[in-house]
Design an enzyme around this catalytic site. Structure first.
Site, PDB file in Angstrom:
ATOM      1  N   HIS A 381      44.003  29.588  42.633  1.00 46.72           N
ATOM      2  CA  HIS A 381      42.970  30.579  42.306  1.00 46.72           C
ATOM      3  C   HIS A 381      41.610  29.926  42.060  1.00 46.72           C
ATOM      4  CE1 HIS A 381      41.667  34.527  41.569  1.00 46.72           C
ATOM      5  NE2 HIS A 381      42.700  34.988  40.878  1.00 46.72           N
ATOM      6  N   ASP A 385      40.153  33.582  46.048  1.00 40.62           N
ATOM      7  CA  ASP A 385      40.140  34.779  45.224  1.00 40.62           C
ATOM      8  C   ASP A 385      41.318  35.680  45.563  1.00 40.62           C
ATOM      9  OD1 ASP A 385      37.778  33.987  43.981  1.00 40.62           O
ATOM     10  OD2 ASP A 385      36.529  34.939  45.515  1.00 40.62           O
TER      11      ASP A 385
END
Length: 410
Positions: A381, A385
Site C-alpha cells: 500500500h 492505492d
C-alpha cells in the site's frame, strides 16, 4: 597430480553455501565431469564436477560445513587409479563363516541405519521383520510394527523353554509414547522464511479479492487443447498461460503494480518478468519468465513446464530465479479455495490463484451453476492505492471472462 576441488563462484546475492552431500569418498575412482559434491545455497543446489579422471583424495570440508565462494573442498588425484577392494583377511575365515557373512551382508542391504539400531535395541533380527520397502527393504516403521506384534504375541508355556533365556531388552516405544524427529532447516527454506517475515514487517501489505467465471477459458481450452498440443510439439494448454497473458495486459494499464521500491525511489520497469511460484521438495522456488509480455501461450506453457521439471530435479539455476517484477502463485493445484499470498520483495504485488469450484451464480436473473475461482491480489500500500489494486484485479477478471479481449488487447 593433485587438483584442488573448490566451491563454485557464488553470485553477489549469495553469501555462502553448505556442503550438502559428498557423492564420492576418499579413495573412490572418479570420472571426468562426474558429480562429486553438492553445495546447497539459499536459492539452489550447485553441483561440483570432476575436472579429470582420477581418485578422490582428502576431503577438507565435510557435509554440513559452511563454505565461501571458491573455497577449497578437497583434492582429486588426477590420473591415479583406485586401489582394489580389500580381500578377506584369511581364506580359512572366509570358509569358516560364509553363512554369517551372507547374513550380515543381507542385513546391511535390507536394514536402513535407523531401522537396524531400533531392531538391535529390541532384540529383533531381520528374519523376524516383514520388510515393506522397495526390494524388501526394512524400514523403521516395519521395525516398530514388529515390536508391537512381539509385545502382543501370547507368551510361550514354561515347559517349552529348555533353558532359561536371557531377558529381552525393554521395548523402547509403547502405544502411549510420542515420537519426535528433529532435522535442520534447509538453507532454502530458512531463506524463504526470512524473506516472508521481512516482507510482512516492512511492507504496508493489503489483500483484495475478486472472483472470476472460468467457463469461457475452460470452453476455449477444451475446444483447442488437442490441436494446440499437436501444433506445438506436445506442449499442453493449461490455465496458467491465460493468467500470465491477462496479467501482462493488466500491467500495461497499471504500471505501478509492475514497479518496485528501492530505498526512497520508485523503480518503474519497462519490461514484465513474471515469477511463477513452484513447489519443490526443498521448498518454494520462483523461476521467472523473462519478457513475458512478448511470449505466446505456447512459449509460456513450455517455459512453465520446463521450470517444473527443473524444480523437481533440483536443476534450477540462480539466474532463472533472480529478478522478477510480478509473481503469480497457484495454490489451487493443492486444493486451496482462498488465501492471502505474501508479496515477494522488492516486488510490490502478487496474484494468488485458487481452486476452481462450481457454485450457483445469478446470471440475468437466473441461477446458473458456474466454475468459479477466487482471485487474491496482495500489494504494498506504500506504492499502490486501493483503487489501483482493485482496478488491476478487475481488469484480470474481465480479460479472463472474455478471452477474445486478450487477442484484441481491449
Amino acid at each position: 597430480m593433485a587438483i584442488e576441488i573448490k566451491a563454485p563462484t557464488f553470485p553477489e546475492s549469495v553469501a555462502d553455501g553448505t556442503v550438502a552431500t559428498w557423492h564420492k569418498q576418499p579413495g573412490d575412482a572418479v570420472k571426468r565431469d562426474e558429480l562429486i559434491v553438492d553445495i546447497e545455497t539459499d536459492k539452489v543446489v550447485m553441483e561440483v564436477l570432476a575436472e579429470a579422471d582420477g581418485v578422490l583424495g582428502d576431503i577438507v570440508k565435510s557435509e554440513g560445513d559452511t563454505v565461501l565462494s571458491g573455497e577449497l573442498l578437497g583434492t582429486l588425484n588426477a590420473g591415479a587409479t583406485a586401489a582394489p577392494k580389500a580381500e578377506a583377511k584369511s581364506e580359512a575365515k572366509a570358509e569358516a563363516a560364509p553363512a554369517a557373512k551372507a547374513a550380515e551382508s543381507d542385513d546391511e542391504l535390507l536394514l536402513s541405519p535407523a531401522a537396524r539400531k531400533l531392531a538391535e535395541e529390541n532384540g529383533l533380527s531381520s528374519g523376524e521383520i516383514n520388510g515393506t520397502g522397495k526390494g524388501g527393504r526394512i524400514t523403521k516403521e516395519d521395525v516398530l510394527n514388529a515390536i508391537e506384534a512381539k509385545k502382543n504375541a501370547p507368551q510361550a508355556a514354561p515347559a517349552a523353554a529348555a533353558k532359561p533365556a536371557a531377558a529381552a531388552p525393554a521395548v523402547s516405544l509403547g502405544e502411549g509414547d510420542r515420537i519426535e524427529k528433529r532435522v535442520p532447516m534447509t538453507r532454502l527454506r530458512a531463506r524463504v522464511a526470512e524473506r516472508l517475515v521481512s516482507a510482512q514487517s516492512t511492507m504496508a501489505m493489503l489483500t483484495t479479492y475478486n472472483e472470476v467465471n472460468m467457463k469461457p477459458v475452460m470452453d476455449l481450452r477444451s475446444k483447442y487443447k488437442d490441436l494446440f498440443e499437436k501444433k506445438h510439439n506436445g506442449v499442453r494448454l493449461g490455465f496458467m498461460s491465460f493468467f500470465v497473458k491477462a496479467v501482462t495486459e493488466a500491467l500495461k494499464r497499471f504500471p505501478a503494480v509492475n514497479a518496485s521500491i528501492d530505498g526512497n525511489d520508485i523503480v518503474y520497469h519497462g519490461y514484465m518478468d513474471i515469477g511463477v511460484a513452484v513447489s519443490s521438495d526443498r521448498g518454494l522456488v520462483v523461476p521467472v519468465l523473462r519478457n513475458a509480455e512478448f511470449m505466446s501461450l505456447a512459449q509460456i506453457e513450455g517455459g512453465i513446464a520446463d521450470y517444473g521439471r527443473k524444480a523437481r530435479d533440483g536443476k534450477l539455476s540462480i539466474e532463472e530465479m533472480t529478478g522478477g517484477t510480478f509473481t503469480i502463485s497457484n495454490g489451487g493445484v493443492f486444493g486451496s479455495l482462498l488465501s492471502s499470498p505474501i508479496v515477494n520483495p522488492p516486488q510490490t504485488a502478487i496474484l494468488g490463484m485458487h481452486k476452481i469450484q462450481e457454485r450457483p451464480m445469478a446470471v440475468n436473473g437466473q441461477v446458473v451453476i458456474l466454475p468459479m475461482m477466487y482471485l487474491a491480489l496482495s500489494y504494498d500500500h506504500r506504492l499502490i492505492d486501493g483503487k489501483e489494486a482493485v482496478s488491476f484485479l478487475v481488469a484480470i477478471k474481465d480479460l479472463l471472462e472474455d478471452p477474445a479481449r486478450l487477442l484484441l488487447e481491449v
